[in-house]
Design a protein around this motif. Structure first.
Motif, PDB file in Angstrom:
ATOM      1  N   MET A 177       0.815  -1.205   0.000  1.00 54.27           N
ATOM      2  CA  MET A 177       0.000   0.000   0.000  1.00 54.27           C
ATOM      3  C   MET A 177       0.856   1.265   0.000  1.00 54.27           C
ATOM      4  SD  MET A 177      -2.988  -1.229   2.655  1.00 54.27           S
ATOM      5  CE  MET A 177      -4.247  -0.092   2.037  1.00 54.27           C
ATOM      6  N   PRO A 178       0.460   2.279  -0.768  1.00 56.16           N
ATOM      7  CA  PRO A 178       1.198   3.557  -0.759  1.00 56.16           C
ATOM      8  C   PRO A 178       0.907   4.348   0.509  1.00 56.16           C
ATOM      9  CG  PRO A 178      -0.732   3.727  -2.170  1.00 56.16           C
ATOM     10  CD  PRO A 178      -0.652   2.287  -1.733  1.00 56.16           C
ATOM     11  N   GLY A 179       1.717   5.366   0.748  1.00 51.11           N
ATOM     12  CA  GLY A 179       1.587   6.161   1.961  1.00 51.11           C
ATOM     13  C   GLY A 179       0.222   6.784   2.144  1.00 51.11           C
ATOM     14  N   GLU A 180      -0.385   7.258   1.068  1.00 47.76           N
ATOM     15  CA  GLU A 180      -1.692   7.904   1.180  1.00 47.76           C
ATOM     16  C   GLU A 180      -2.736   6.943   1.739  1.00 47.76           C
ATOM     17  OE1 GLU A 180      -5.041  10.085  -1.679  1.00 47.76           O
ATOM     18  OE2 GLU A 180      -3.051   9.592  -2.469  1.00 47.76           O
ATOM     19  N   GLU A 181      -2.712   5.689   1.278  1.00 39.78           N
ATOM     20  CA  GLU A 181      -3.680   4.712   1.765  1.00 39.78           C
ATOM     21  C   GLU A 181      -3.381   4.311   3.208  1.00 39.78           C
ATOM     22  OE1 GLU A 181      -3.835   1.460  -0.961  1.00 39.78           O
ATOM     23  OE2 GLU A 181      -4.962   2.597  -2.472  1.00 39.78           O
ATOM     24  N   ILE A 182      -2.111   4.214   3.560  1.00 40.42           N
ATOM     25  CA  ILE A 182      -1.761   3.885   4.942  1.00 40.42           C
ATOM     26  C   ILE A 182      -2.220   4.993   5.882  1.00 40.42           C
ATOM     27  CG2 ILE A 182       0.150   3.416   6.531  1.00 40.42           C
ATOM     28  CD1 ILE A 182       1.651   2.233   4.092  1.00 40.42           C
ATOM     29  N   ARG A 183      -2.048   6.234   5.468  1.00 43.20           N
ATOM     30  CA  ARG A 183      -2.532   7.353   6.285  1.00 43.20           C
ATOM     31  C   ARG A 183      -4.041   7.255   6.489  1.00 43.20           C
ATOM     32  NH1 ARG A 183       1.503  10.244   3.293  1.00 43.20           N
ATOM     33  NH2 ARG A 183      -0.037  10.824   1.701  1.00 43.20           N
ATOM     34  N   GLN A 184      -4.744   6.883   5.413  1.00 34.55           N
ATOM     35  CA  GLN A 184      -6.195   6.746   5.501  1.00 34.55           C
ATOM     36  C   GLN A 184      -6.592   5.630   6.461  1.00 34.55           C
ATOM     37  OE1 GLN A 184      -8.030   6.372   1.647  1.00 34.55           O
ATOM     38  NE2 GLN A 184     -10.060   5.941   2.466  1.00 34.55           N
ATOM     39  N   LEU A 185      -5.826   4.556   6.488  1.00 30.97           N
ATOM     40  CA  LEU A 185      -6.133   3.432   7.372  1.00 30.97           C
ATOM     41  C   LEU A 185      -5.871   3.761   8.837  1.00 30.97           C
ATOM     42  CD1 LEU A 185      -4.663   0.353   5.454  1.00 30.97           C
ATOM     43  CD2 LEU A 185      -7.068   0.858   5.854  1.00 30.97           C
ATOM     44  N   VAL A 186      -4.819   4.515   9.084  1.00 26.93           N
ATOM     45  CA  VAL A 186      -4.343   4.724  10.447  1.00 26.93           C
ATOM     46  C   VAL A 186      -5.006   5.915  11.130  1.00 26.93           C
ATOM     47  CG1 VAL A 186      -2.298   5.387  11.783  1.00 26.93           C
ATOM     48  CG2 VAL A 186      -2.131   3.595  10.024  1.00 26.93           C
ATOM     49  N   ASP A 187      -5.244   6.984  10.396  1.00 24.97           N
ATOM     50  CA  ASP A 187      -5.714   8.239  10.991  1.00 24.97           C
ATOM     51  C   ASP A 187      -7.038   8.047  11.732  1.00 24.97           C
ATOM     52  OD1 ASP A 187      -5.577  10.877  11.648  1.00 24.97           O
ATOM     53  OD2 ASP A 187      -6.147  11.636   9.683  1.00 24.97           O
ATOM     54  N   GLY A 188      -7.050   8.367  13.000  1.00 23.23           N
ATOM     55  CA  GLY A 188      -8.262   8.278  13.792  1.00 23.23           C
ATOM     56  C   GLY A 188      -8.499   6.939  14.456  1.00 23.23           C
ATOM     57  N   ALA A 189      -7.557   6.010  14.310  1.00 25.07           N
ATOM     58  CA  ALA A 189      -7.732   4.684  14.907  1.00 25.07           C
ATOM     59  C   ALA A 189      -7.674   4.771  16.430  1.00 25.07           C
ATOM     60  CB  ALA A 189      -6.654   3.734  14.400  1.00 25.07           C
ATOM     61  N   ALA A 190      -8.532   4.017  17.086  1.00 29.09           N
ATOM     62  CA  ALA A 190      -8.478   3.936  18.547  1.00 29.09           C
ATOM     63  C   ALA A 190      -7.233   3.168  18.987  1.00 29.09           C
ATOM     64  CB  ALA A 190      -9.739   3.256  19.077  1.00 29.09           C
ATOM     65  N   TYR A 191      -6.835   2.192  18.154  1.00 29.08           N
ATOM     66  CA  TYR A 191      -5.644   1.387  18.420  1.00 29.08           C
ATOM     67  C   TYR A 191      -4.904   1.174  17.105  1.00 29.08           C
ATOM     68  CZ  TYR A 191      -8.259   0.303  22.661  1.00 29.08           C
ATOM     69  OH  TYR A 191      -8.971   0.419  23.823  1.00 29.08           O
ATOM     70  N   LEU A 192      -3.583   1.171  17.186  1.00 35.77           N
ATOM     71  CA  LEU A 192      -2.746   0.843  16.037  1.00 35.77           C
ATOM     72  C   LEU A 192      -1.834  -0.311  16.441  1.00 35.77           C
ATOM     73  CD1 LEU A 192      -1.443   1.246  13.246  1.00 35.77           C
ATOM     74  CD2 LEU A 192       0.056   2.973  14.302  1.00 35.77           C
ATOM     75  N   PHE A 193      -1.943  -1.435  15.730  1.00 35.61           N
ATOM     76  CA  PHE A 193      -1.111  -2.603  15.979  1.00 35.61           C
ATOM     77  C   PHE A 193      -0.043  -2.732  14.901  1.00 35.61           C
ATOM     78  CE2 PHE A 193      -5.112  -3.824  18.069  1.00 35.61           C
ATOM     79  CZ  PHE A 193      -4.653  -4.300  19.285  1.00 35.61           C
ATOM     80  N   SER A 194       1.179  -3.039  15.314  1.00 40.41           N
ATOM     81  CA  SER A 194       2.257  -3.345  14.369  1.00 40.41           C
ATOM     82  C   SER A 194       3.396  -3.974  15.152  1.00 40.41           C
ATOM     83  CB  SER A 194       2.753  -2.077  13.657  1.00 40.41           C
ATOM     84  OG  SER A 194       3.497  -1.266  14.558  1.00 40.41           O
ATOM     85  N   ASN A 195       4.380  -4.536  14.421  1.00 40.78           N
ATOM     86  CA  ASN A 195       5.628  -4.876  15.094  1.00 40.78           C
ATOM     87  C   ASN A 195       6.590  -3.702  14.918  1.00 40.78           C
ATOM     88  OD1 ASN A 195       6.944  -5.159  12.554  1.00 40.78           O
ATOM     89  ND2 ASN A 195       6.411  -7.331  12.450  1.00 40.78           N
ATOM     90  N   ASP A 215      -0.277  11.602  17.523  1.00 46.76           N
ATOM     91  CA  ASP A 215      -1.353  12.593  17.454  1.00 46.76           C
ATOM     92  C   ASP A 215      -2.597  12.023  16.779  1.00 46.76           C
ATOM     93  OD1 ASP A 215      -0.047  14.681  18.720  1.00 46.76           O
ATOM     94  OD2 ASP A 215       0.784  15.502  16.853  1.00 46.76           O
ATOM     95  N   ARG A 216      -2.404  10.994  15.961  1.00 50.04           N
ATOM     96  CA  ARG A 216      -3.484  10.509  15.105  1.00 50.04           C
ATOM     97  C   ARG A 216      -4.126   9.204  15.572  1.00 50.04           C
ATOM     98  NH1 ARG A 216      -0.304  13.781  12.064  1.00 50.04           N
ATOM     99  NH2 ARG A 216      -1.326  14.872  10.338  1.00 50.04           N
ATOM    100  N   VAL A 217      -3.561   8.556  16.568  1.00 53.40           N
ATOM    101  CA  VAL A 217      -4.130   7.315  17.079  1.00 53.40           C
ATOM    102  C   VAL A 217      -4.293   7.436  18.592  1.00 53.40           C
ATOM    103  CG1 VAL A 217      -3.081   5.977  15.221  1.00 53.40           C
ATOM    104  CG2 VAL A 217      -1.895   6.166  17.417  1.00 53.40           C
ATOM    105  N   GLY A 218      -5.216   6.651  19.121  1.00 49.24           N
ATOM    106  CA  GLY A 218      -5.426   6.691  20.552  1.00 49.24           C
ATOM    107  C   GLY A 218      -4.328   5.962  21.312  1.00 49.24           C
ATOM    108  N   ILE A 219      -4.129   4.707  20.969  1.00 47.14           N
ATOM    109  CA  ILE A 219      -3.149   3.855  21.648  1.00 47.14           C
ATOM    110  C   ILE A 219      -2.371   3.085  20.589  1.00 47.14           C
ATOM    111  CG2 ILE A 219      -2.837   1.893  23.217  1.00 47.14           C
ATOM    112  CD1 ILE A 219      -5.460   2.825  24.592  1.00 47.14           C
ATOM    113  N   ARG A 220      -1.046   3.131  20.680  1.00 48.60           N
ATOM    114  CA  ARG A 220      -0.198   2.411  19.724  1.00 48.60           C
ATOM    115  C   ARG A 220       0.413   1.208  20.429  1.00 48.60           C
ATOM    116  NH1 ARG A 220       4.434   5.956  17.521  1.00 48.60           N
ATOM    117  NH2 ARG A 220       5.564   5.138  19.321  1.00 48.60           N
ATOM    118  N   VAL A 221       0.187   0.026  19.865  1.00 45.46           N
ATOM    119  CA  VAL A 221       0.674  -1.213  20.446  1.00 45.46           C
ATOM    120  C   VAL A 221       1.691  -1.817  19.483  1.00 45.46           C
ATOM    121  CG1 VAL A 221       0.031  -3.468  21.370  1.00 45.46           C
ATOM    122  CG2 VAL A 221      -1.588  -1.559  21.509  1.00 45.46           C
ATOM    123  N   THR A 222       2.921  -1.975  19.952  1.00 47.32           N
ATOM    124  CA  THR A 222       4.010  -2.452  19.102  1.00 47.32           C
ATOM    125  C   THR A 222       4.591  -3.729  19.692  1.00 47.32           C
ATOM    126  OG1 THR A 222       4.560  -0.137  18.629  1.00 47.32           O
ATOM    127  CG2 THR A 222       6.153  -1.817  17.952  1.00 47.32           C
TER     128      THR A 222
END
Length: 328
Positions: A177-195, A215-222
């Motif tokens: 996915m390009p950056g624009e789509e990733i921004r769309q997926l992540v922005d405003g998420a209550a949680y962001l999961f990644s390694n 600034d754009r996610v509530g809780i980031r879980v790595t």
């Protein structure tokens, strides 16, 4: 708490290479790699990110709602998931394609080379979340895990429109996915999961700094592999959660999915974030000790004993009030 788990549902073809991928690569010729690995083992297992996550949550005693697209060959797999407590009534069945296939080879260092055939998953973009919410009387959280990219974007947009909190888990689709789509997926998420590697890729592709991402996610879980997991929130210190010791390492496929299953289960029970990550770490450990993302069993006494050993008796008592493992 009604949690819809959207994402891939697949059959895993898992192979083992008795060596190291790195030993077969020539640094000066990485622009024209042509390799064939003779493998020693082939295991065919049930998989797919969303199915693995839903299975793990069900094994801990919840009833997650699995949302994804499959082929007509899904009947046996559906029976398996339903028997373990997964709600499969919102799965879309394609009339044209087989259920997706994941082909993965793992070396002695647990590095992996994989390919994914989308099959019916390409039709996941046809799925509306509205009917799912109506059937259940509402949704409290939607997990958007790796799937057909158009489906991921649709589910994210619909969750925003309907005011349903969502968790972003782009992981395996970040490379595509390009950056624009990733921004769309992540922005405003209550949680962001990644390694930790995927987190760096998210920042590189979106152009967001660490602070801008928070600034754009509530809780980031790595997840940090053998180092456990880290939880970050804007304006608060990072919380590091140590891993749960494993009895042995067999295959890493599905480990991240199991972590998410445990973490989301803790959220559903209203537990503190540290407990959520601890449950995730221990569930992930069970997968690491087997071949396949759904080949483990969670037994009530054994799970709680291991939890107490890893994180202490008080933590185990807090979790014991909620967890109801599928295998007694």
């Amino acid at each position: 708490m009604r949690i819809a788990v959207t994402g891939s549902i697949a059959t895993d073809h898992l192979m083992t290479f008795p060596g190291r991928f790195g030993d077969q690569l020539i640094a000066e010729q990485l622009d024209r790699v042509s390799l064939s690995f003779l493998v020693d083992d082939l295991q065919i297992r049930r998989g797919g990110c969303a199915a693995n996550i839903a299975f793990g949550m069900a094994c801990l005693g919840l009833t997650p709602i699995l949302v994804g697209a499959v082929g007509a060959d899904f009947a046996d797999y559906r029976s398996w998931l339903t028997r373990h407590g997964v709600d499969c009534d919102s799965i879309y069945v394609s009339e044209l394609h087989h259920t997706a296939r994941f082909l993965c080879t793992t070396d002695d260092d647990h590095n992996q080379i994989a390919s994914f055939y989308t099959g019916a998953m390409a039709e996941a973009r046809e799925i509306e979340l509205g009917p799912v919410a109506e059937r259940l009387g509402g949704l409290d959280l939607v997990l958007v895990s790796p799937n057909d990219p158009a489906a991921m974007l649709r589910h994210t947009d619909e969750a925003r429109t309907r005011g349903i909190p969502f968790a972003a888990d782009p992981s395996q689709q970040l490379a595509r996915m390009p950056g624009e789509e990733i921004r769309q997926l992540v922005d405003g998420a209550a949680y962001l999961f990644s390694n930790d590697y995927e987190l760096g890729l998210i920042q590189q592709k979106t152009g967001w700094s660490d602070g801008e991402l928070l600034d754009r996610v509530g809780i980031r879980v790595t997840t940090l592999g053998p180092k456990g997991a880290r939880i970050d929130r804007k304006g608060e210190p990072s919380l590091h959660v140590s891993p749960a010791p494993e009895a042995g390492k067999v295959d890493p496929t599905g480990v991240g999915d199991a972590f998410r299953a445990g973490f989301l289960s803790g959220l559903a029970w209203g537990l503190p974030l540290e407990r959520c990550a601890q449950i995730g770490n221990l569930t992930a450990t069970h997968v690491l000790e087997r071949t396949g993302g759904q080949e483990y069993e969670l037994r009530q006494s054994g799970f709680l004993d291991r939890f107490a050993s890893a994180y202490g008796g008080d933590a185990a008592d807090e979790v014991a009030a909620h967890v109801r493992c599928h295998h007694a």
